[in-house]
Design a protein around this motif. Structure first.
Motif, PDB file in Angstrom:
ATOM      1  N   HIS A  68       0.830  -1.192   0.000  1.00 51.76           N
ATOM      2  CA  HIS A  68       0.000   0.000   0.000  1.00 51.76           C
ATOM      3  C   HIS A  68       0.869   1.247   0.000  1.00 51.76           C
ATOM      4  O   HIS A  68       2.065   1.189   0.272  1.00 51.76           O
ATOM      5  CB  HIS A  68      -0.930   0.018   1.216  1.00 51.76           C
ATOM      6  CG  HIS A  68      -0.208  -0.098   2.522  1.00 51.76           C
ATOM      7  ND1 HIS A  68       0.016  -1.310   3.145  1.00 51.76           N
ATOM      8  CD2 HIS A  68       0.364   0.854   3.320  1.00 51.76           C
ATOM      9  CE1 HIS A  68       0.683  -1.106   4.274  1.00 51.76           C
ATOM     10  NE2 HIS A  68       0.909   0.193   4.395  1.00 51.76           N
ATOM     11  N   ILE A  69       0.280   2.372  -0.328  1.00 52.18           N
ATOM     12  CA  ILE A  69       0.988   3.645  -0.288  1.00 52.18           C
ATOM     13  C   ILE A  69       1.393   3.914   1.156  1.00 52.18           C
ATOM     14  O   ILE A  69       0.561   3.849   2.069  1.00 52.18           O
ATOM     15  CB  ILE A  69       0.089   4.779  -0.818  1.00 52.18           C
ATOM     16  CG1 ILE A  69      -0.252   4.529  -2.295  1.00 52.18           C
ATOM     17  CG2 ILE A  69       0.785   6.137  -0.666  1.00 52.18           C
ATOM     18  CD1 ILE A  69      -1.300   5.477  -2.850  1.00 52.18           C
ATOM     19  N   ASP A  70       2.659   4.166   1.367  1.00 52.29           N
ATOM     20  CA  ASP A  70       3.173   4.335   2.720  1.00 52.29           C
ATOM     21  C   ASP A  70       2.492   5.530   3.389  1.00 52.29           C
ATOM     22  O   ASP A  70       2.547   6.656   2.895  1.00 52.29           O
ATOM     23  CB  ASP A  70       4.686   4.558   2.664  1.00 52.29           C
ATOM     24  CG  ASP A  70       5.370   4.106   3.935  1.00 52.29           C
ATOM     25  OD1 ASP A  70       4.663   3.757   4.902  1.00 52.29           O
ATOM     26  OD2 ASP A  70       6.616   4.083   3.961  1.00 52.29           O
ATOM     27  N   GLY A  71       1.839   5.273   4.507  1.00 54.08           N
ATOM     28  CA  GLY A  71       1.118   6.307   5.220  1.00 54.08           C
ATOM     29  C   GLY A  71      -0.382   6.212   5.050  1.00 54.08           C
ATOM     30  O   GLY A  71      -1.128   6.900   5.754  1.00 54.08           O
ATOM     31  N   ALA A  72      -0.849   5.347   4.135  1.00 57.67           N
ATOM     32  CA  ALA A  72      -2.292   5.194   3.916  1.00 57.67           C
ATOM     33  C   ALA A  72      -2.917   4.365   5.028  1.00 57.67           C
ATOM     34  O   ALA A  72      -2.237   3.613   5.732  1.00 57.67           O
ATOM     35  CB  ALA A  72      -2.550   4.521   2.565  1.00 57.67           C
ATOM     36  N   VAL A  73      -4.231   4.514   5.204  1.00 53.04           N
ATOM     37  CA  VAL A  73      -4.989   3.704   6.144  1.00 53.04           C
ATOM     38  C   VAL A  73      -6.046   2.935   5.367  1.00 53.04           C
ATOM     39  O   VAL A  73      -6.491   3.371   4.309  1.00 53.04           O
ATOM     40  CB  VAL A  73      -5.647   4.558   7.256  1.00 53.04           C
ATOM     41  CG1 VAL A  73      -4.591   5.166   8.155  1.00 53.04           C
ATOM     42  CG2 VAL A  73      -6.519   5.645   6.648  1.00 53.04           C
ATOM     43  N   ASN A  74      -6.447   1.794   5.886  1.00 52.48           N
ATOM     44  CA  ASN A  74      -7.321   0.882   5.151  1.00 52.48           C
ATOM     45  C   ASN A  74      -8.731   0.865   5.733  1.00 52.48           C
ATOM     46  O   ASN A  74      -8.941   0.432   6.854  1.00 52.48           O
ATOM     47  CB  ASN A  74      -6.707  -0.526   5.194  1.00 52.48           C
ATOM     48  CG  ASN A  74      -7.477  -1.529   4.362  1.00 52.48           C
ATOM     49  OD1 ASN A  74      -7.537  -2.713   4.694  1.00 52.48           O
ATOM     50  ND2 ASN A  74      -8.054  -1.092   3.260  1.00 52.48           N
ATOM     51  N   TYR A  75      -9.678   1.363   4.955  1.00 48.57           N
ATOM     52  CA  TYR A  75     -11.103   1.274   5.284  1.00 48.57           C
ATOM     53  C   TYR A  75     -11.821   0.743   4.043  1.00 48.57           C
ATOM     54  O   TYR A  75     -11.723   1.366   2.977  1.00 48.57           O
ATOM     55  CB  TYR A  75     -11.698   2.635   5.610  1.00 48.57           C
ATOM     56  CG  TYR A  75     -11.349   3.230   6.943  1.00 48.57           C
ATOM     57  CD1 TYR A  75     -12.182   3.042   8.049  1.00 48.57           C
ATOM     58  CD2 TYR A  75     -10.212   4.012   7.110  1.00 48.57           C
ATOM     59  CE1 TYR A  75     -11.884   3.609   9.277  1.00 48.57           C
ATOM     60  CE2 TYR A  75      -9.912   4.581   8.328  1.00 48.57           C
ATOM     61  CZ  TYR A  75     -10.754   4.373   9.411  1.00 48.57           C
ATOM     62  OH  TYR A  75     -10.444   4.949  10.622  1.00 48.57           O
ATOM     63  N   ASN A  76     -12.533  -0.370   4.173  1.00 46.81           N
ATOM     64  CA  ASN A  76     -13.375  -0.772   3.051  1.00 46.81           C
ATOM     65  C   ASN A  76     -14.821  -0.974   3.480  1.00 46.81           C
ATOM     66  O   ASN A  76     -15.611  -1.569   2.746  1.00 46.81           O
ATOM     67  CB  ASN A  76     -12.822  -2.010   2.334  1.00 46.81           C
ATOM     68  CG  ASN A  76     -12.729  -3.228   3.231  1.00 46.81           C
ATOM     69  OD1 ASN A  76     -13.702  -3.610   3.886  1.00 46.81           O
ATOM     70  ND2 ASN A  76     -11.552  -3.845   3.274  1.00 46.81           N
ATOM     71  N   ASP A  77     -15.165  -0.474   4.648  1.00 48.16           N
ATOM     72  CA  ASP A  77     -16.539  -0.466   5.117  1.00 48.16           C
ATOM     73  C   ASP A  77     -16.963   0.995   5.269  1.00 48.16           C
ATOM     74  O   ASP A  77     -16.458   1.718   6.123  1.00 48.16           O
ATOM     75  CB  ASP A  77     -16.648  -1.203   6.449  1.00 48.16           C
ATOM     76  CG  ASP A  77     -18.075  -1.331   6.939  1.00 48.16           C
ATOM     77  OD1 ASP A  77     -18.733  -0.280   7.102  1.00 48.16           O
ATOM     78  OD2 ASP A  77     -18.535  -2.466   7.171  1.00 48.16           O
ATOM     79  N   LYS A  78     -17.884   1.443   4.419  1.00 47.49           N
ATOM     80  CA  LYS A  78     -18.220   2.859   4.386  1.00 47.49           C
ATOM     81  C   LYS A  78     -18.907   3.339   5.660  1.00 47.49           C
ATOM     82  O   LYS A  78     -18.730   4.483   6.077  1.00 47.49           O
ATOM     83  CB  LYS A  78     -19.079   3.173   3.159  1.00 47.49           C
ATOM     84  CG  LYS A  78     -20.417   2.462   3.072  1.00 47.49           C
ATOM     85  CD  LYS A  78     -21.118   2.830   1.763  1.00 47.49           C
ATOM     86  CE  LYS A  78     -22.526   2.257   1.685  1.00 47.49           C
ATOM     87  NZ  LYS A  78     -22.512   0.786   1.638  1.00 47.49           N
ATOM     88  N   GLU A  79     -19.684   2.470   6.288  1.00 43.12           N
ATOM     89  CA  GLU A  79     -20.350   2.871   7.526  1.00 43.12           C
ATOM     90  C   GLU A  79     -19.346   3.044   8.657  1.00 43.12           C
ATOM     91  O   GLU A  79     -19.453   3.954   9.482  1.00 43.12           O
ATOM     92  CB  GLU A  79     -21.412   1.830   7.918  1.00 43.12           C
ATOM     93  CG  GLU A  79     -22.534   1.662   6.903  1.00 43.12           C
ATOM     94  CD  GLU A  79     -23.385   2.913   6.757  1.00 43.12           C
ATOM     95  OE1 GLU A  79     -23.297   3.804   7.634  1.00 43.12           O
ATOM     96  OE2 GLU A  79     -24.132   3.013   5.767  1.00 43.12           O
ATOM     97  N   LEU A  80     -18.367   2.149   8.716  1.00 39.90           N
ATOM     98  CA  LEU A  80     -17.323   2.257   9.725  1.00 39.90           C
ATOM     99  C   LEU A  80     -16.527   3.543   9.543  1.00 39.90           C
ATOM    100  O   LEU A  80     -16.255   4.271  10.502  1.00 39.90           O
ATOM    101  CB  LEU A  80     -16.401   1.040   9.654  1.00 39.90           C
ATOM    102  CG  LEU A  80     -15.239   1.002  10.640  1.00 39.90           C
ATOM    103  CD1 LEU A  80     -15.741   0.976  12.074  1.00 39.90           C
ATOM    104  CD2 LEU A  80     -14.351  -0.205  10.362  1.00 39.90           C
ATOM    105  N   LEU A  81     -16.180   3.845   8.303  1.00 43.57           N
ATOM    106  CA  LEU A  81     -15.427   5.066   8.036  1.00 43.57           C
ATOM    107  C   LEU A  81     -16.238   6.300   8.399  1.00 43.57           C
ATOM    108  O   LEU A  81     -15.730   7.218   9.058  1.00 43.57           O
ATOM    109  CB  LEU A  81     -15.031   5.126   6.559  1.00 43.57           C
ATOM    110  CG  LEU A  81     -14.341   6.421   6.115  1.00 43.57           C
ATOM    111  CD1 LEU A  81     -13.049   6.640   6.887  1.00 43.57           C
ATOM    112  CD2 LEU A  81     -14.078   6.397   4.612  1.00 43.57           C
ATOM    113  N   ALA A  82     -17.506   6.333   7.997  1.00 43.90           N
ATOM    114  CA  ALA A  82     -18.354   7.484   8.313  1.00 43.90           C
ATOM    115  C   ALA A  82     -18.476   7.671   9.820  1.00 43.90           C
ATOM    116  O   ALA A  82     -18.463   8.804  10.324  1.00 43.90           O
ATOM    117  CB  ALA A  82     -19.734   7.307   7.685  1.00 43.90           C
TER     118      ALA A  82
END
Length: 238
Positions: A68-82
């Protein structure tokens, strides 16, 4: 008061959004940025403009772990991110950059959901947005990795349809299809002529004060230099 013309130009530059464009044929008004603009963000060119930034990798967890891009964070659940973004927002100017493998499907879905949640949260104060600066990385991880492998960790690229992750991929795609079906049946609300997901960086739109999230990275340090590789945040729900 500005004493010199140069001070005025500098102030205007700091107020301007990131260099961006709108992708023809896309059903949203979320602006796109190039990989070169992202590099400038990561290298601190806009540190004086934003208080914090989030590069949000919307791919599945095995893709993120694979590189992954160094420094990125991983969210693939839109409700969790919101939930993370709007339940504990803090004052400040925040930059959100979304991407997935090609930024053709998953990243736009996540970005549009955040924008719609933002409109709902600020429904009584339209056109105010908590996060006015939302962008999508054009070409996604695939394009970024092809030219900037050294800015990724690990320096690798696991494709979504990798054979060794076929079962997980099918499960996650099923979840996405289910969520999209629910979204299509949900009631939507229009705000003005452009709709609920209008981008404030679109022509004739004004910018507003952004807010930040407790879990953001501080712009005073480079995320590429200080990112804790052993503790990458992977926010996923199955």
């Amino acid at each position: 008061m500005f004493e010199h013309p140069g001070d005025i130009m500098k102030a205007k530059a700091e107020e301007a959004p990131l260099p961006h464009f709108f992708q023809e044929g896309q059903p949203d008004s979320i602006p796109r940025i190039t990989k070169d603009t992202l590099l400038e963000v990561l290298d601190g060119k806009f540190d004086g403009t934003y208080d914090q930034r989030m590069v949000i990798d919307c791919r599945f967890e095995y893709e993120f772990d694979g590189g992954h891009i160094d420094g990125a964070v991983n969210y693939n659940d839109k409700e969790l991110l919101a939930g993370q973004l709007f339940e504990a927002a803090l004052p400040g100017k925040t930059l959100l950059i979304f991407h997935c493998e090609y930024s053709a499907h998953r990243a736009p879905i996540m970005a549009r959901h955040v924008r719609k949640q933002d409109r709902t949260t600020n429904i009584e104060q339209y056109p105010k947005l908590t996060y006015p600066e939302v962008y999508i990385l054009d070409g996604g991880y695939s394009t970024f990795f092809s030219q900037h492998r050294e800015r990724c960790f690990p320096q690798n690229y696991v494709e979504m349809d990798a054979k060794e992750h076929a079962y997980t991929c099918e499960r996650e795609m099923g979840r996405l299809r289910q969520n999209r079906s629910k979204l299509s049946r949900a009631q939507t609300f229009a705000f003005g002529q452009g709709g609920v997901d209008d981008s404030p960086t679109a022509p004739n739109r004004s910018r507003t004060t952004a807010s930040c999230d407790l879990m953001m990275m501080d712009m005073t340090s480079s995320p590429c230099l200080n990112y804790d590789r052993g503790h990458a945040r992977r926010m996923v729900s199955y």
